[in-house]
Design an enzyme around this catalytic site. Structure first.
Site, mmCIF file in Angstrom:
data_model
loop_
_atom_site.group_PDB
_atom_site.id
_atom_site.type_symbol
_atom_site.label_atom_id
_atom_site.label_comp_id
_atom_site.label_asym_id
_atom_site.label_seq_id
_atom_site.Cartn_x
_atom_site.Cartn_y
_atom_site.Cartn_z
ATOM 1 C CE LYS A 180 0.659 -27.579 -9.386
ATOM 2 N NZ LYS A 180 0.501 -26.150 -9.605
ATOM 3 C CG ASP A 239 -2.297 -23.827 -9.899
ATOM 4 O OD1 ASP A 239 -2.095 -23.446 -8.738
ATOM 5 O OD2 ASP A 239 -1.879 -24.916 -10.331
#
Ligand code: ATR
Length: 274
Positions: A68, A108
């Site tokens: 990420k 997220d």
């Protein structure tokens, strides 16, 4: 016939990822002509390799551990949320002056909000957040967006301090995990971002009258912790709704359509059983 649009999830390892099944479920449901693959990408050259996937013709990517931050670095443009969270889990390709570049976003935190709203029956002002790693950042950003005051618990208090400062959180208390029972006993909401289940560990929450507990892991990683919490009176939720929520928000960014979340969540619960 037109070529299918290419999507995928990059991670290492990535074989366990449910994302290909979730997206294929929606492609089938909505008749979307696209392919979604699991792409195992080793560390070291991840930033360059992610950029190469834009040139290779991928229209969008999801990103899971450990990439990420590399995905963040691979982007030419970033959404406000991705930039503040410091991590990217969704890439959207843009074609600028003959170049194929990535716009990085983070779903997220919005996925977590969807999961939170499903389980909360009334608004909550105070929350105990456990953990201060990468996953905690997106959750903390989401909690902040709802104006919540946060008690932040982490094994390494210095890391919790850094997280609180970088995201400018409204902190009520910041301490280590030894105080977990005491801090959670009267909390209306507790969110755990530490995954201990794979190593046989668990968190033991104290008894509650009406507390809500969300563990953002799912499957074996969360089972033991959720079981104890449930026995002690907590309304519990695992991380599967957050996973579906982040996938749905990525789908919406790519195709402009909000896919059906509940049917995908039901399907994913069944996949985990089989
Ligand atoms: P993730 O992206 O899953 O959050 P991470 O960034 O490596 O992964 O963060 C892991 C988190 O789990 C941290 O909060 C870490 O605590 P430290 O900051 O003290 O390292 C926590 N963690 C991992 N293993 C742990 C353990 N055995 N006991 C307590 N906390 C643990």
């Amino acid at each position: 016939m037109a070529q299918p649009a290419l999507y995928g999830v990059v991670g290492h390892p990535v074989t366990h990822s449910l994302s290909p099944r979730i997206h294929a479920f929606w492609y089938e449901q909505l008749g979307t002509h696209a392919i979604y693959s699991a792409l195992d990408m080793i560390e070291g050259s991840a930033r360059d390799d992610i950029q190469a996937l834009a040139r290779a013709g991928f229209s969008g990517l999801n990103v899971t551990l450990p990439h990420k931050i590399s995905a963040f670095e691979a982007c030419s443009e970033l959404s406000d949320a991705a930039s503040k969270i410091g991590a990217v889990n969704t890439l959207i390709r843009k074609d600028v002056d003959q170049s194929r570049i990535w716009l990085g976003d983070n779903t997220d935190w919005t996925g977590f909000l969807w999961s939170l709203d499903r389980v909360l029956t009334q608004p909550v002002k105070n929350v105990v957040l456990i953990g201060a790693g990468g996953a905690a950042r997106a959750v903390a950003f989401a909690l902040k967006s709802r104006g919540m005051q946060i008690t932040l618990l982490n094994r390494t208090v210095e890391k919790a301090k850094t997280l609180a400062e970088e995201l400018d959180l409204d902190i009520t208390d910041l301490t280590d995990l030894q105080n977990l029972s005491e801090r959670c006993a009267s909390a209306p909401l507790v969110v755990n971002t530490i995954s201990l289940g794979h190593s046989g560990g668990k968190l033991s929450l104290p008894e509650t009258q009406s507390g809500v507990f969300i563990d953002i892991s799912y499957g074996v990683a969360a089972d033991a912790t959720l079981k104890t919490a449930s026995e002690n009176g907590w309304t519990t939720e695992d991380g599967l709704p957050m996973l579906i929520g982040q996938a749905a928000d990525a789908f919406k960014l790519w195709f402009g359509v909000d896919p059906d979340r509940e049917s995908a969540l039901d399907a994913a619960r069944n996949w985990l059983k089989s």
